[in-house]
Design a protein around this motif. Structure first.
Motif, short mmCIF file in Angstrom:
data_model
loop_
_atom_site.label_atom_id
_atom_site.label_comp_id
_atom_site.label_asym_id
_atom_site.label_seq_id
_atom_site.Cartn_x
_atom_site.Cartn_y
_atom_site.Cartn_z
N SER A 1 15.72 48.30 -19.86
CA SER A 1 16.53 47.16 -19.46
C SER A 1 16.36 45.97 -20.40
CB SER A 1 16.19 46.74 -18.03
OG SER A 1 14.89 46.19 -17.97
N LYS A 2 15.32 46.01 -21.24
CA LYS A 2 15.13 44.92 -22.19
C LYS A 2 14.72 45.48 -23.55
CE LYS A 2 10.51 43.99 -20.42
NZ LYS A 2 9.66 43.02 -19.77
N ILE A 3 14.88 44.66 -24.58
CA ILE A 3 14.62 45.11 -25.94
C ILE A 3 13.11 45.09 -26.21
CG2 ILE A 3 15.00 44.63 -28.39
CD1 ILE A 3 17.70 43.37 -27.59
N LEU A 4 12.61 46.26 -26.63
CA LEU A 4 11.21 46.43 -27.01
C LEU A 4 11.17 47.16 -28.35
CD1 LEU A 4 10.02 47.84 -23.56
CD2 LEU A 4 9.66 45.52 -24.39
N ILE A 5 9.96 47.39 -28.88
CA ILE A 5 9.85 48.19 -30.09
C ILE A 5 10.43 49.58 -29.79
CG2 ILE A 5 7.50 48.97 -29.62
CD1 ILE A 5 7.07 48.77 -32.73
N HIS A 6 11.11 50.14 -30.74
CA HIS A 6 11.79 51.44 -30.69
C HIS A 6 13.07 51.41 -29.86
CE1 HIS A 6 8.74 53.95 -32.81
NE2 HIS A 6 8.09 52.82 -32.62
N SER A 7 13.52 50.22 -29.47
CA SER A 7 14.82 50.11 -28.80
C SER A 7 15.92 50.24 -29.83
CB SER A 7 14.96 48.75 -28.11
OG SER A 7 14.12 48.62 -27.01
N LYS A 8 16.97 50.92 -29.44
CA LYS A 8 18.20 50.96 -30.24
C LYS A 8 19.12 49.94 -29.60
CE LYS A 8 17.59 55.73 -31.52
NZ LYS A 8 18.00 57.11 -31.35
N VAL A 9 19.58 49.00 -30.41
CA VAL A 9 20.40 47.92 -29.86
C VAL A 9 21.73 47.84 -30.58
CG1 VAL A 9 18.44 46.55 -29.06
CG2 VAL A 9 19.31 46.18 -31.35
N LYS A 10 22.75 47.52 -29.81
CA LYS A 10 24.08 47.25 -30.36
C LYS A 10 24.32 45.78 -30.12
CE LYS A 10 28.85 48.87 -30.20
NZ LYS A 10 29.76 49.83 -29.53
N LEU A 11 24.58 45.05 -31.20
CA LEU A 11 24.73 43.60 -31.15
C LEU A 11 26.09 43.19 -31.67
CD1 LEU A 11 21.38 42.77 -32.98
CD2 LEU A 11 21.71 42.90 -30.51
N LYS A 12 26.56 42.03 -31.18
CA LYS A 12 27.79 41.45 -31.74
C LYS A 12 27.41 40.08 -32.28
CE LYS A 12 31.15 39.68 -29.24
NZ LYS A 12 32.32 39.55 -28.34
N ASN A 13 27.68 39.89 -33.58
CA ASN A 13 27.47 38.59 -34.21
C ASN A 13 28.59 37.69 -33.71
OD1 ASN A 13 27.48 36.37 -35.98
ND2 ASN A 13 26.62 37.61 -37.64
N THR A 14 28.24 36.64 -32.98
CA THR A 14 29.26 35.80 -32.36
C THR A 14 30.04 34.96 -33.37
OG1 THR A 14 27.66 34.05 -31.89
CG2 THR A 14 28.04 35.68 -30.15
N ALA A 15 29.49 34.78 -34.57
CA ALA A 15 30.18 33.99 -35.60
C ALA A 15 31.38 34.73 -36.18
CB ALA A 15 29.21 33.60 -36.71
N ASN A 16 31.24 36.06 -36.38
CA ASN A 16 32.32 36.81 -37.02
C ASN A 16 32.78 38.02 -36.20
OD1 ASN A 16 30.25 38.63 -37.40
ND2 ASN A 16 30.01 38.18 -39.57
N ASN A 17 32.22 38.19 -34.99
CA ASN A 17 32.56 39.28 -34.09
C ASN A 17 32.28 40.67 -34.64
OD1 ASN A 17 33.31 37.73 -31.87
ND2 ASN A 17 35.38 37.45 -32.69
N LEU A 18 31.44 40.77 -35.69
CA LEU A 18 31.05 42.08 -36.21
C LEU A 18 29.98 42.68 -35.32
CD1 LEU A 18 30.82 41.59 -40.09
CD2 LEU A 18 32.54 42.86 -38.81
N GLU A 19 30.09 43.98 -35.07
CA GLU A 19 29.08 44.69 -34.29
C GLU A 19 28.14 45.42 -35.23
OE1 GLU A 19 30.86 47.16 -31.29
OE2 GLU A 19 31.82 45.45 -30.32
N VAL A 20 26.84 45.36 -34.93
CA VAL A 20 25.81 46.03 -35.73
C VAL A 20 24.88 46.79 -34.80
CG1 VAL A 20 25.84 44.44 -37.70
CG2 VAL A 20 24.37 43.96 -35.76
N ASN A 21 24.30 47.86 -35.33
CA ASN A 21 23.33 48.67 -34.59
C ASN A 21 22.01 48.65 -35.33
OD1 ASN A 21 25.05 49.91 -32.44
ND2 ASN A 21 26.19 50.59 -34.23
N TYR A 22 20.94 48.42 -34.60
CA TYR A 22 19.60 48.42 -35.17
C TYR A 22 18.66 49.20 -34.25
CZ TYR A 22 20.89 44.48 -38.21
OH TYR A 22 21.48 43.66 -39.15
N THR A 23 17.62 49.74 -34.85
CA THR A 23 16.49 50.27 -34.11
C THR A 23 15.29 49.43 -34.53
OG1 THR A 23 17.40 52.51 -34.18
CG2 THR A 23 15.06 52.31 -33.68
N LEU A 24 14.58 48.87 -33.56
CA LEU A 24 13.41 48.05 -33.87
C LEU A 24 12.21 48.97 -34.09
CD1 LEU A 24 13.76 45.03 -31.42
CD2 LEU A 24 14.49 45.23 -33.78
N VAL A 25 11.58 48.84 -35.26
CA VAL A 25 10.48 49.73 -35.64
C VAL A 25 9.30 48.92 -36.19
CG1 VAL A 25 12.03 51.67 -36.16
CG2 VAL A 25 11.44 50.06 -37.96
N ALA A 26 8.18 49.60 -36.41
CA ALA A 26 7.02 48.98 -37.03
C ALA A 26 7.37 48.59 -38.46
CB ALA A 26 5.85 49.95 -37.03
#
Length: 157
Positions: free
Chosen positions: A84-109
């Motif tokens: 339910s919340k972002i932690l290490i090893h979370s895969k997240v889909k984000l929207k940059n509110t400035a340009n409405n671009l969507e990006v996907n990241y995985t938080l890692v060491a």
């Protein structure tokens, strides 16, 4: 004080593989280079010898640091992590509110970071700014170029 880092099983396997390569392939090669350079005569004016000794010094430092990272590494059981919340090893889909671009990241060491593969260091400014956020939250993150604002669209493992 040592710093604990969290890794996936694959990440830990990669660290151990790199250490094995350094200890069992690179270290003997460098030792052999030193022996060959030593056989060429006067060591005080032997550039090959000094270069090989310097390479050996760098290699031993790298091995020591890698051993320290491995000794302080912990493998995460991702099945027990809160989605339910972002932690290490979370895969997240984000929207940059400035340009409405969507990006996907995985938080890692830190040592697993690879921006081309979408693997973002949890200790980076963006990684730190995302930790603990939930779907629908807006994260305002201070980066060197100013403030980035992301809306969290999805969180998964």
């Amino acid at each position: 004080m040592s710093k604990i880092s969290y890794y996936s099983e694959e990440g830990m396997k990669n660290l151990k593989k790199e250490l094995d390569q350094l200890e069992h392939v690179e270290r003997p090669r460098v030792s052999n280079d030193i022996a060959e350079a030593r056989d060429k005569g006067d060591l005080s004016e032997n550039a090959e010898y000094h270069a090989a000794k310097e390479e050996q010094s760098h290699l031993e430092l790298k091995i020591a640091k890698l051993k320290e990272v491995i000794s302080n590494a912990r493998i995460i059981d991702e099945s027990k992590l809160d989605n339910s919340k972002i932690l290490i090893h979370s895969k997240v889909k984000l929207k940059n509110t400035a340009n409405n671009l969507e990006v996907n990241y995985t938080l890692v060491a830190d040592s697993e970071t690879n921006i081309k593969e979408g693997k973002l260091a949890v200790n980076s400014p963006i990684g730190k700014g995302l930790l603990g956020k939930k779907v629908g939250d807006v994260a305002e993150i201070q980066v060197p170029n100013g403030i980035l604002t992301f809306e969290i669209l999805e969180i998964s493992r």
